[in-house]
Design a protein around this motif. Structure first.
Motif, PDB file in Angstrom:
ATOM      1  N   MET A 232       0.848  -1.180   0.000  1.00 36.18           N
ATOM      2  CA  MET A 232       0.000   0.000   0.000  1.00 36.18           C
ATOM      3  C   MET A 232       0.886   1.233   0.000  1.00 36.18           C
ATOM      4  N   ASP A 233       0.690   2.089  -0.999  1.00 34.73           N
ATOM      5  CA  ASP A 233       1.508   3.296  -1.127  1.00 34.73           C
ATOM      6  C   ASP A 233       0.586   4.512  -1.219  1.00 34.73           C
ATOM      7  N   PRO A 234       0.792   5.520  -0.353  1.00 32.53           N
ATOM      8  CA  PRO A 234      -0.088   6.695  -0.351  1.00 32.53           C
ATOM      9  C   PRO A 234       0.040   7.589  -1.581  1.00 32.53           C
ATOM     10  N   CYS A 235       0.961   7.298  -2.494  1.00 32.44           N
ATOM     11  CA  CYS A 235       1.161   8.175  -3.653  1.00 32.44           C
ATOM     12  C   CYS A 235      -0.061   8.146  -4.570  1.00 32.44           C
ATOM     13  N   LEU A 236      -0.225   9.205  -5.360  1.00 34.96           N
ATOM     14  CA  LEU A 236      -1.355   9.311  -6.276  1.00 34.96           C
ATOM     15  C   LEU A 236      -1.069   8.697  -7.643  1.00 34.96           C
ATOM     16  N   ASN A 237       0.115   8.111  -7.800  1.00 29.88           N
ATOM     17  CA  ASN A 237       0.428   7.403  -9.044  1.00 29.88           C
ATOM     18  C   ASN A 237      -0.401   6.126  -9.129  1.00 29.88           C
ATOM     19  N   LEU A 238      -0.689   5.685 -10.362  1.00 26.77           N
ATOM     20  CA  LEU A 238      -1.414   4.434 -10.537  1.00 26.77           C
ATOM     21  C   LEU A 238      -0.501   3.235 -10.334  1.00 26.77           C
ATOM     22  N   ASP A 239       0.785   3.406 -10.662  1.00 25.46           N
ATOM     23  CA  ASP A 239       1.774   2.351 -10.448  1.00 25.46           C
ATOM     24  C   ASP A 239       3.149   3.000 -10.354  1.00 25.46           C
ATOM     25  N   SER A 240       4.209   2.205 -10.444  1.00 27.92           N
ATOM     26  CA  SER A 240       5.570   2.743 -10.297  1.00 27.92           C
ATOM     27  C   SER A 240       6.249   3.031 -11.628  1.00 27.92           C
ATOM     28  N   ARG A 241       5.482   2.959 -12.710  1.00 28.43           N
ATOM     29  CA  ARG A 241       6.046   3.061 -14.051  1.00 28.43           C
ATOM     30  C   ARG A 241       6.879   4.324 -14.261  1.00 28.43           C
ATOM     31  N   ASN A 242       6.394   5.475 -13.805  1.00 29.65           N
ATOM     32  CA  ASN A 242       7.064   6.749 -14.083  1.00 29.65           C
ATOM     33  C   ASN A 242       7.923   7.268 -12.931  1.00 29.65           C
ATOM     34  N   LEU A 243       8.107   6.470 -11.885  1.00 27.31           N
ATOM     35  CA  LEU A 243       8.909   6.919 -10.749  1.00 27.31           C
ATOM     36  C   LEU A 243      10.392   6.891 -11.077  1.00 27.31           C
ATOM     37  N   ASP A 244      11.126   7.855 -10.595  1.00 27.18           N
ATOM     38  CA  ASP A 244      12.561   7.969 -10.839  1.00 27.18           C
ATOM     39  C   ASP A 244      13.293   6.929  -9.985  1.00 27.18           C
ATOM     40  N   PRO A 245      13.956   5.941 -10.608  1.00 25.15           N
ATOM     41  CA  PRO A 245      14.648   4.899  -9.832  1.00 25.15           C
ATOM     42  C   PRO A 245      15.799   5.444  -8.991  1.00 25.15           C
ATOM     43  N   ALA A 246      16.356   6.595  -9.389  1.00 24.88           N
ATOM     44  CA  ALA A 246      17.439   7.198  -8.607  1.00 24.88           C
ATOM     45  C   ALA A 246      16.930   7.687  -7.256  1.00 24.88           C
ATOM     46  N   ILE A 247      15.638   7.973  -7.184  1.00 21.63           N
ATOM     47  CA  ILE A 247      15.031   8.464  -5.941  1.00 21.63           C
ATOM     48  C   ILE A 247      14.284   7.351  -5.213  1.00 21.63           C
ATOM     49  N   TYR A 248      13.516   6.569  -5.962  1.00 22.65           N
ATOM     50  CA  TYR A 248      12.608   5.598  -5.340  1.00 22.65           C
ATOM     51  C   TYR A 248      13.068   4.147  -5.473  1.00 22.65           C
ATOM     52  N   GLY A 249      14.239   3.928  -6.041  1.00 24.76           N
ATOM     53  CA  GLY A 249      14.744   2.570  -6.163  1.00 24.76           C
ATOM     54  C   GLY A 249      14.316   1.887  -7.452  1.00 24.76           C
ATOM     55  N   GLU A 250      14.842   0.702  -7.647  1.00 22.65           N
ATOM     56  CA  GLU A 250      14.558  -0.048  -8.870  1.00 22.65           C
ATOM     57  C   GLU A 250      13.079  -0.415  -8.975  1.00 22.65           C
ATOM     58  N   LYS A 251      12.667  -0.690 -10.200  1.00 23.53           N
ATOM     59  CA  LYS A 251      11.299  -1.125 -10.450  1.00 23.53           C
ATOM     60  C   LYS A 251      11.283  -2.632 -10.695  1.00 23.53           C
ATOM     61  N   TYR A 252      10.082  -3.191 -10.617  1.00 21.92           N
ATOM     62  CA  TYR A 252       9.924  -4.630 -10.809  1.00 21.92           C
ATOM     63  C   TYR A 252       8.641  -4.866 -11.590  1.00 21.92           C
ATOM     64  N   CYS A 253       8.671  -5.802 -12.512  1.00 18.30           N
ATOM     65  CA  CYS A 253       7.497  -6.098 -13.342  1.00 18.30           C
ATOM     66  C   CYS A 253       6.864  -7.411 -12.875  1.00 18.30           C
ATOM     67  N   LEU A 254       5.594  -7.329 -12.477  1.00 13.76           N
ATOM     68  CA  LEU A 254       4.877  -8.535 -12.080  1.00 13.76           C
ATOM     69  C   LEU A 254       4.504  -9.357 -13.315  1.00 13.76           C
ATOM     70  N   ILE A 255       4.040 -10.569 -13.083  1.00 17.05           N
ATOM     71  CA  ILE A 255       3.759 -11.496 -14.176  1.00 17.05           C
ATOM     72  C   ILE A 255       2.659 -10.978 -15.101  1.00 17.05           C
ATOM     73  N   ASP A 256       1.757 -10.108 -14.578  1.00 19.03           N
ATOM     74  CA  ASP A 256       0.677  -9.576 -15.410  1.00 19.03           C
ATOM     75  C   ASP A 256       1.015  -8.213 -16.009  1.00 19.03           C
ATOM     76  N   GLY A 257       2.285  -7.778 -15.886  1.00 18.57           N
ATOM     77  CA  GLY A 257       2.737  -6.552 -16.519  1.00 18.57           C
ATOM     78  C   GLY A 257       2.716  -5.319 -15.640  1.00 18.57           C
ATOM     79  N   GLU A 258       2.185  -5.417 -14.424  1.00 20.40           N
ATOM     80  CA  GLU A 258       2.143  -4.275 -13.509  1.00 20.40           C
ATOM     81  C   GLU A 258       3.558  -3.880 -13.087  1.00 20.40           C
ATOM     82  N   ILE A 259       3.886  -2.589 -13.171  1.00 23.75           N
ATOM     83  CA  ILE A 259       5.193  -2.088 -12.765  1.00 23.75           C
ATOM     84  C   ILE A 259       5.092  -1.620 -11.309  1.00 23.75           C
ATOM     85  N   VAL A 260       5.910  -2.242 -10.452  1.00 21.56           N
ATOM     86  CA  VAL A 260       5.786  -2.009  -9.011  1.00 21.56           C
ATOM     87  C   VAL A 260       7.163  -1.754  -8.397  1.00 21.56           C
ATOM     88  N   SER A 261       7.184  -1.591  -7.084  1.00 25.59           N
ATOM     89  CA  SER A 261       8.428  -1.427  -6.338  1.00 25.59           C
ATOM     90  C   SER A 261       9.240  -2.716  -6.364  1.00 25.59           C
TER      91      SER A 261
END
Length: 244
Positions: free
Chosen positions: A1-30
């Motif tokens: 659960m993330d309080p941010c107003l983003n729909l997912d982590s797709r557009n988050l800056d990895p330099a600030i928020y860390g690497e991204k991860y792709c779930l099996i259904d294509g969702e881009i998450v922390s």
């Protein structure tokens, strides 16, 4: 659960928020989901990842479909979060078995994210029952515990009392420091519920260090879970894997 107003982590800056991860259904998450999948040996899907933006979008769409003549209020959002959690909890994790326990990670604590009261209000639905246990995990702290103390105070301002604190540090803390943290956080016991997690060279050291502080039995007792008889064997296997 993330309080941010983003729909997912797709557009988050990895330099600030860390690497991204792709779930099996294509969702881009922390990247945290990658760790969960690896350590828990489970597959997660987009419904396992809740953001405030995703909840808002869901409530608006439901309003348009079902009750377009009504106003959308904060209570609609809170109810949506509660229903979402219940839906996830009752989904089989392997196609047939309902889980005995649901781990909810509520992100925040920096950039004023902790101020989102909607998630706290939703979680309060579960908090006042006997099967809810709140573990407050600190970010890395050095010799001073100012940030940890502030984050605990922020939670208490939201009428939240931690049941346990995991204190992440560069080096192990001593009994006096444990006592100081426990007293400030008003924990049930002076030191048992303060768990120290110093930096380690291998990720599999984490469960070993936690279990050396009796974390498994403490949580099992609070949540009335059956204690697995082979848990010591699992820890021994981890130690062997690290050596290899």
């Amino acid at each position: 659960m993330d309080p941010c107003l983003n729909l997912d982590s797709r557009n988050l800056d990895p330099a600030i928020y860390g690497e991204k991860y792709c779930l099996i259904d294509g969702e881009i998450v922390s990247i945290n989901f990658g760790y969960y999948e690896r350590i828990l040996d489970q597959i997660f899907y987009k419904y396992n990842y809740i953001t405030r933006g995703k909840i808002n979008d869901f409530v608006i769409k439901q309003n348009e479909l079902n009750y377009a003549a009504s106003k959308i209020r904060s209570s609609n959002v809170t109810t949506a979060i509660i229903d979402w959690i219940k839906n996830v909890f009752h989904r089989p994790i392997d196609g047939k078995n309902i889980p005995n326990i649901c781990i909810i990670e509520l992100s925040g604590g920096t950039d004023d994210e902790i101020s989102d009261k909607t998630f706290f209000k939703a979680l309060s639905e579960f908090k006042h029952k006997n099967d809810f246990f709140h573990i407050h995990v600190s970010r890395d702290v050095g010799k001073k515990f100012d940030f940890l103390i502030k984050s605990v105070q922020d939670l208490r301002n939201q009428h939240w009392q931690p049941d346990m604190i995991i204190c992440r540090t560069d080096n192990p803390i001593n009994d006096n420091q444990r006592k100081e943290i426990a007293q400030y956080a008003l924990l049930k016991t002076e030191t048992d519920m303060v768990i120290n997690l110093p930096k380690v060279s291998h990720i599999k050291y984490v469960p070993i260090i936690l279990q050396e502080q009796n974390i498994y039995n403490l949580i099992s007792k609070e949540l009335h879970l059956e204690i697995r008889s082979n848990f010591d064997e699992i820890i021994s296997e981890l130690k062997k894997e690290i050596k290899e």
